[in-house]
Write an enzyme that holds these catalytic residues in place. Structure first.
Site, mmCIF file in Angstrom:
data_model
loop_
_atom_site.group_PDB
_atom_site.id
_atom_site.type_symbol
_atom_site.label_atom_id
_atom_site.label_comp_id
_atom_site.label_asym_id
_atom_site.label_seq_id
_atom_site.Cartn_x
_atom_site.Cartn_y
_atom_site.Cartn_z
ATOM 1 N N LYS A 152 0.837 -1.205 0.000
ATOM 2 C CA LYS A 152 0.000 0.000 0.000
ATOM 3 C C LYS A 152 0.869 1.251 0.000
ATOM 4 O O LYS A 152 0.562 2.239 -0.680
ATOM 5 C CB LYS A 152 -0.920 0.004 1.222
ATOM 6 C CG LYS A 152 -1.705 1.308 1.395
ATOM 7 C CD LYS A 152 -2.640 1.261 2.583
ATOM 8 C CE LYS A 152 -3.374 2.593 2.743
ATOM 9 N NZ LYS A 152 -4.392 2.555 3.806
ATOM 10 N N HIS A 304 0.584 -15.155 -36.804
ATOM 11 C CA HIS A 304 1.196 -16.470 -36.579
ATOM 12 C C HIS A 304 2.660 -16.332 -36.155
ATOM 13 O O HIS A 304 3.542 -17.044 -36.650
ATOM 14 C CB HIS A 304 1.065 -17.350 -37.817
ATOM 15 C CG HIS A 304 -0.353 -17.627 -38.202
ATOM 16 N ND1 HIS A 304 -1.228 -18.289 -37.374
ATOM 17 C CD2 HIS A 304 -1.052 -17.295 -39.313
ATOM 18 C CE1 HIS A 304 -2.412 -18.376 -37.966
ATOM 19 N NE2 HIS A 304 -2.339 -17.773 -39.136
ATOM 20 N N ARG A 470 17.784 -20.147 -47.502
ATOM 21 C CA ARG A 470 17.835 -18.692 -47.568
ATOM 22 C C ARG A 470 17.425 -18.153 -48.945
ATOM 23 O O ARG A 470 16.942 -17.016 -49.054
ATOM 24 C CB ARG A 470 19.243 -18.227 -47.175
ATOM 25 C CG ARG A 470 19.296 -16.794 -46.662
ATOM 26 C CD ARG A 470 20.535 -16.560 -45.823
ATOM 27 N NE ARG A 470 20.442 -17.326 -44.585
ATOM 28 C CZ ARG A 470 19.800 -16.914 -43.497
ATOM 29 N NH1 ARG A 470 19.206 -15.728 -43.482
ATOM 30 N NH2 ARG A 470 19.756 -17.665 -42.425
#
Length: 546
Positions: A152, A304, A470
């Site tokens: 608190k 995704h 690639r």
């Protein structure tokens, strides 16, 4: 009953609060002696209770017993020891208020700036099969009172309930913890006591601490025989935040678990929309990873777990975050349909107006302008998530494999500088081109390997991701960019094994490439770039993302 009211003008600002006095009272002693030693070395006065105090004293570290502070010896078999004004006034005094400071001085009570408390092992006691009276004695009273009082009063006190936060405290010495850090710790503390009280209430109602209503795969694990128990223990006592409707697919039970010191997507506040799904969480976290890799206003759109677009604001844009979103969306509008958007700045009304016209699953950001919430809330299905204060990625990344876990440091751009790059072909590029290369190099990190990202003007224009070679990634990036490939720059997350990949980029009109280098055929790759008059930089560091 209503609480006291105060004049806001009376409150003084307190950001970083130096730690001068600490109260330590823990059932789980993990790391407490190291923390106590660090606090003592920093000149912090230590106050402690019972076995915690004994352990600290036995280690040769000066410590004051709570009884010396309260003038009241521990009583009723330990049921009463910290419930005393001498302790709680020191926890609850709001030193932003001059009259609190004066009253504390008049009472002769010193304040605490740090409280380290974890609670009696109630759940473990129940699961051990202990008799009812033994279980009741593990219902902590003084501990939750201290935790809640300190939480608190987070404006003045840092409350730590988990040993994994000890490093945060020691790193903050001797300057102290910031207001944002104390607020985050307070949030964790209230979650900690809420979970504890829930377990107690469940035991009174059912004689068990397990949640019978949760799906089997998402329920809190039993001490033995539960497939989740070892895993949750291994990742640091993660606790069930809520069951999810299902996992990646509708036949998979699932739940979301939170870490006590986490400040990420798991702690985000749902401002609007239906509950988050398993896939929503995965995509939102991936979007945050991409957006927060950039210091400038940036937006990432994910589908995704892959980027449909990542962009910075256009130079001089009147509304930078709205500009960043428009440019990210322009990268691949088709794939962005039904995507997840992350912004690293407050979502403005202007950005909201654009997003509202696009089917979007989730928008997550540090905050939203009130008008932006009103605009986006007109869409019943969209989920708006506000990040917790002090959003941060975890210090470690975990991945489960069969029979175990993989753990690694996160891939970050700490200390990143293009000055360390090595130019191997072409001429020095101008500042704008170098800025595009730097952006592309940061943005490609959020793309699944093999990753190729084309960029122009601080925005992605084509992304090739997740291919098994690639060359295919180069083809995909160029095809998605279309005419925008001409004049763009390219980043590759790892080296080109052959010259065929760069040749695809060269033929599309790419004018500069940044890649790690390190292939056995670097000479062939460099020769192809040189023959085309293209500038190529080698970073010497890859950014695989599996």
């Amino acid at each position: 009953m209503s609480g006291p009211t105060h004049d806001e003008s009376l409150y003084r600002e307190r950001d970083v609060v130096p730690i001068r006095r600490a109260l330590l009272s823990v059932s789980d002693k993990t790391g407490i002696l190291d923390l106590a030693a660090a606090l003592h070395a920093a000149g912090v006065e230590l106050v402690s209770t019972g076995s915690t105090a004994k352990g600290i004293a036995d280690a040769g570290i000066p410590v004051t017993e709570v009884a010396s502070v309260t003038g009241f010896q521990e009583a009723l078999d330990g049921r009463v020891k910290t419930l005393h004004p001498g302790i709680h006034a020191g926890l609850l005094a709001d030193l932003r208020l001059e009259h609190h400071e004066q009253q504390l001085a008049d009472l002769g009570i010193a304040p605490f700036e740090l409280v380290v408390v974890n609670l009696y092992p109630f759940v473990d006691t129940v699961r051990s099969g202990a008799e009812a009276n033994a279980v009741v004695e593990q219902i902590d009273i003084g501990g939750p009172a201290m935790v809640r009082a300190s939480a608190k009063n987070f404006a003045n006190v840092a409350i730590v309930t988990d040993p994994r936060a000890y490093d945060l405290v020691t790193r903050a010495l001797p300057k102290g913890l910031s207001l944002a850090q104390r607020r985050a710790l307070a949030s964790d503390a209230f979650a900690h006591t809420a979970g504890y009280d829930t377990a107690v209430a469940r035991w009174f109602a059912t004689g068990s601490v397990e949640d019978a209503a949760a799906p089997a795969a998402a329920a809190a694990p039993a001490a033995t025989g539960d497939a989740n128990a070892d895993l949750l223990a291994a990742i640091g006592g993660a606790t069930l935040s809520s069951p999810l409707r299902y996992g990646e697919n509708s036949h998979q039970a699932a739940g979301i678990y939170t870490l006590p010191t986490g400040r990420g997507i798991a702690q985000a506040t749902l401002l609007h929309g239906k509950e988050m799904s398993f896939n929503n969480y995965v995509d939102a976290d991936a979007a945050l990873r991409a957006a927060f890799d950039h210091a400038e206003p940036a937006v990432a759109i994910i589908k995704h777990a892959q980027p449909c677009g990542v962009a910075l604001a256009a130079p001089g844009a009147a509304d930078p975050i709205a500009s960043a979103h428009e440019r990210a969306h322009a990268c691949d509008p088709v794939s962005a349909f039904g995507g997840v958007i992350a912004a690293n700045r407050t979502v403005t009304a202007a950005m909201a107006e654009t997003v509202a016209g696009i089917f979007t699953e989730v928008v997550v950001a540090p905050d939203f302008e009130p008008e932006a919430i009103e605009i986006l809330s007109r869409k019943a299905a969209i989920r708006l998530l506000r990040l917790p204060d002090g959003y941060a990625r975890e210090a470690s990344e975990l991945r489960q494999i069969s029979g175990g876990l993989l753990l690694q440091e996160p891939d970050t751009f700490d200390g990143f500088s293009s000055h360390t790059w090595r130019r191997v072909t072409g001429t020095h590029v101008d500042d704008a081109t170098l800025a595009d290369l730097e952006f592309a190099w940061r943005a490609v990190r959020s793309v699944k390997s093999n990753a190729i990202l084309l960029a122009s003007g601080g925005a992605s224009v084509g992304v090739g991701m997740g291919q098994v070679n690639r060359v295919d990634s180069c083809v995909l990036a160029v095809s998605r960019a279309g005419d925008r490939a001409a004049g763009s720059v390219a980043a590759s997350d790892a080296f080109f094994p052959f010259a065929d990949g760069p040749q695809i980029l060269i033929d599309a009109g790419v004018r500069a490439i940044v890649q790690p280098g390190g292939s056995k055929r670097d000479d062939e790759v460099i020769a192809a770039a040189e023959a085309a008059g293209l500038t190529m930089y080698l970073t010497g560091e890859r950014h695989f993302f599996h």
